[in-house]
Design a protein around this motif. Structure first.
Motif, PDB file in Angstrom:
ATOM      1  N   ILE A   4       0.861  -1.176   0.000  1.00 16.92           N
ATOM      2  CA  ILE A   4       0.000   0.000   0.000  1.00 16.92           C
ATOM      3  C   ILE A   4       0.897   1.226   0.000  1.00 16.92           C
ATOM      4  N   ALA A  63       0.522   6.478   3.923  1.00 11.62           N
ATOM      5  CA  ALA A  63       0.424   6.157   5.357  1.00 11.62           C
ATOM      6  C   ALA A  63      -0.630   7.019   6.031  1.00 11.62           C
ATOM      7  N   THR A  77      -4.948   4.551   3.982  1.00 13.54           N
ATOM      8  CA  THR A  77      -4.047   3.405   4.130  1.00 13.54           C
ATOM      9  C   THR A  77      -4.506   2.500   5.262  1.00 13.54           C
ATOM     10  N   ALA A  84      -5.299  -1.413   4.804  1.00 10.87           N
ATOM     11  CA  ALA A  84      -4.439  -2.381   5.477  1.00 10.87           C
ATOM     12  C   ALA A  84      -5.240  -3.332   6.355  1.00 10.87           C
ATOM     13  N   LEU A 143       3.692  -1.388   3.943  1.00 11.52           N
ATOM     14  CA  LEU A 143       3.445   0.028   3.671  1.00 11.52           C
ATOM     15  C   LEU A 143       4.695   0.664   3.087  1.00 11.52           C
ATOM     16  N   ASN A 170       6.049   4.409   2.025  1.00 13.53           N
ATOM     17  CA  ASN A 170       5.737   5.832   2.143  1.00 13.53           C
ATOM     18  C   ASN A 170       7.024   6.633   2.115  1.00 13.53           C
ATOM     19  N   ALA A 195       5.096   5.898   8.194  1.00 11.86           N
ATOM     20  CA  ALA A 195       4.710   4.533   7.840  1.00 11.86           C
ATOM     21  C   ALA A 195       4.954   3.589   9.007  1.00 11.86           C
ATOM     22  N   ALA A 226      -2.859   4.667  -2.120  1.00 12.87           N
ATOM     23  CA  ALA A 226      -3.724   5.359  -1.155  1.00 12.87           C
ATOM     24  C   ALA A 226      -3.302   6.811  -1.000  1.00 12.87           C
TER      25      ALA A 226
END
Length: 268
Positions: A130, A133, A137, A141, A153, A155, A161, A187
């Protein structure tokens, strides 16, 4: 307000761009309900809290909540679903007998979108990345982790993140994880700084943004022949359980996607 005369809506700031009133009003008309779904744009947290008080007083049946009030929506609720509590935010408030219940349907919307536009994708036991953050997200998640995915994650600000990952029990990854991901979800509210060439030939790409419907991220994936899932499918997917919670009836069997595409001036 009676069971046949209900007022609900969507609340955020800004709110004029929201497609939720179009979606819900179309369903209301198709179902023949004596109800209304309106946009509310309170400026500032006190104004949002005052709107929630209107719900407590019985003048609203419920609210969908968007940025920047999702976290506050959860904080003001008297009780919350497990999903909303885990996400740390709520996109749905319902009011009954002076009490406020918080829920989150964003994750359900994401999973419905995947089932609709990437049928056959099974994320259980597979890596999912993804991008971002933020609040979006978190919902993604939680839903993907519940489906058995190995969620990572990615980011630009790693510390952010790491904080989100620690809250949700997922991990932070670097860009190399893109090469093994079964699914990559954007996201972020802006085009991500990643390259489609890094994805495997069977990677599915999803973008939570739907303006434009085919974002640069999705367009790059399509150019490589990858399967893509657009943000409109997620928007409609999260609206379905919201409508049922707000109005107590099933969603009418109409082609709401075509209605929304027309409003967007899109044909895809």
């Amino acid at each position: 307000m009676t069971a046949l005369s209900r007022l609900a809506g969507v609340v955020g700031q800004p709110i004029a761009h929201s497609l939720s009133p179009l979606i819900h009003s179309t369903w209301i008309a198709a179902a023949g309900l004596d109800a209304s779904y309106e946009p509310f744009g309170p400026v500032g947290e006190p104004a949002f809290a005052a709107l929630v008080d209107e719900g407590r007083a019985g003048r609203l049946t419920g609210l969908n909540v968007t940025a920047p009030y999702k976290s506050l929506a959860l904080a003001l609720a008297d009780d919350a679903s497990v999903v909303a509590s885990t996400c740390g935010s709520a996109n749905l408030l319902t009011f009954q007998n002076g009490r406020v219940h918080a829920d989150s349907t964003d994750g359900e919307g994401l999973m419905q979108a995947l089932a609709e536009q990437a049928p056959g994708l099974n994320v259980s036991g597979r890596s999912v990345v993804i991008l971002g953050a933020g609040g979006a997200t978190r919902a993604a998640a939680v839903a993907l982790k519940a489906a058995g995915a190995k969620v990572g994650l990615l980011n630009r600000t790693q510390s952010k993140a790491e904080a989100v990952a620690a809250d949700l029990g997922v991990v932070v990854v670097d860009s190399e994880a893109l090469e093994e991901a079964a699914l990559v979800v954007n996201a972020l509210s802006v085009p991500p700084d990643v390259y489609a060439e890094r994805f495997a030939s069977d990677t599915v790409l999803m973008d939570m943004t739907y303006r434009p419907l085919v974002t640069p991220f999705l367009a790059a994936g399509r150019a490589r022949g990858l399967r893509t899932v657009d943000g409109l499918a997620m928007l409609i997917g999260q609206a379905r359980p919201s409508f049922e919670a707000l109005f107590g009836v099933p969603v009418p069997a109409i082609d709401i996607r075509t209605v929304v595409l027309k409003a967007l001036g899109e044909t895809a």
